[in-house]
Each structure stands twice: as structure tokens, then as C-alpha cells.
Design a protein around this motif. Sequence first.
Motif, PDB file in Angstrom:
ATOM      1  N   ARG A  56       9.978  -2.792 -20.644  1.00  0.00           N
ATOM      2  CA  ARG A  56      10.600  -1.651 -21.311  1.00  0.00           C
ATOM      3  C   ARG A  56      11.205  -0.689 -20.295  1.00  0.00           C
ATOM      4  O   ARG A  56      10.626  -0.449 -19.245  1.00  0.00           O
ATOM      5  N   GLN A  85       5.040  -5.726 -31.307  1.00  0.00           N
ATOM      6  CA  GLN A  85       4.435  -6.552 -30.257  1.00  0.00           C
ATOM      7  C   GLN A  85       3.165  -7.294 -30.698  1.00  0.00           C
ATOM      8  O   GLN A  85       3.023  -8.480 -30.382  1.00  0.00           O
ATOM      9  N   ILE A 108       9.673  -1.948 -30.473  1.00  0.00           N
ATOM     10  CA  ILE A 108       9.070  -3.108 -29.799  1.00  0.00           C
ATOM     11  C   ILE A 108       7.558  -2.960 -29.728  1.00  0.00           C
ATOM     12  O   ILE A 108       6.824  -3.916 -29.973  1.00  0.00           O
ATOM     13  N   THR A 109       7.076  -1.756 -29.427  1.00  0.00           N
ATOM     14  CA  THR A 109       5.633  -1.517 -29.406  1.00  0.00           C
ATOM     15  C   THR A 109       5.023  -1.812 -30.770  1.00  0.00           C
ATOM     16  O   THR A 109       3.959  -2.438 -30.858  1.00  0.00           O
ATOM     17  N   VAL A 168       6.900  -7.964 -21.691  1.00  0.00           N
ATOM     18  CA  VAL A 168       7.782  -6.915 -22.203  1.00  0.00           C
ATOM     19  C   VAL A 168       8.108  -5.980 -21.047  1.00  0.00           C
ATOM     20  O   VAL A 168       7.213  -5.403 -20.430  1.00  0.00           O
TER      21      VAL A 168
END
Length: 172
Positions: A30, A13, A9-10, A28
Motif C-alpha cells: 500500500r 483483505q 483493500i484493508t 499487499v
Amino acid sequence: RVLDLNAVITDVQPLLARLIGEHIELVVERSAEPLTVRADATQLHQVIVNLATNARDAMPDGGRLTIETGLVEGRSRMLPDDPGRYVLLAVRDTGVGMDAETRRKVFHPFFTTKDVGRGTGLGLATVYGIVEQSGGHVWAWQAPGGGPGIAACLPVPPGSRGDAAGRRRSTR
């Protein structure tokens, strides 16, 4: 290969921020712990991008797109018939929503609610295929009084950090 969903995801993004535009707020949420899954990183990128694209299209006047990760263990409302340890990827938005009929068909190939020429109906079918191929489960929901969401749960690989420590039970 085994990878951390939070790291995926990082990585994606910055692309998501450009893809959804300035009129949509990207949030987001996390998990603080690493969330290991056995999957193809490129395919997980595709899952996240497809879900974000659908959410963006459901919010033509702007809104909020939330991506959440976490760990789900045991029997839960999300996985009542399949106990185990799963990594959760949930994408929800403040868009127009989905009625029950749309939720039943949303993962069918070539099903789309978009105007002719705007959608192929393959985005969520692709998400479904990738998640299922990775041994996971995916479904759509409509929150009471809120927007729609898509959630995917991918199994935690045996022997990985998520398999041994930091587990939590889902309350969803």
C-alpha cells in the motif's frame, strides 16, 4: 462517493486470504498516503476480488499474488495520452502468464482461457466496465521474465487530499 482505496483493500483483505487459499502468498504493498477515488466501494471490492480470483486460477500450484497501490501523475508509460493524477491499483502474480493475443482479448465479454464450465469470461470484462465507468483506465501486461499483471488507474477527485499533496511521478 469519495473513498480511500487503501481502506477498501484493508476491508477486502481477509476475504482475499480465504479466496486464494494457503498455497498462494498474498502481498499487499500500500501507498503510505491516502489514495482517494470517487467510486462505489462495493464495485471496488468486486474489482479486487475478480482480479484476485483470476490470479489464483493462474497459479494452481501456488505462487505469489501482489496488490500494489500508489499515485501516478502526469504523462507516464501507463497513461501517455491522458495526463492527470491517478490512483494506481496493480495486481500481479507469478502464474502462467498471458501471451499477446490473450492480452488483447482479456477484457472482452465472454472471453476465457479456462476449461468449459470453469469460467464465464465476465470477471475481467466486469473489472473493465467498473474502472471505465469510474473515469479510469485498465490494461494487462506481461513482465519480461515475470508473471502477468492487471493495472487500473482511477482519477483523483478534484479537491481531495491526493489532488493537492504527496504526489509522485510514476517510473513504470
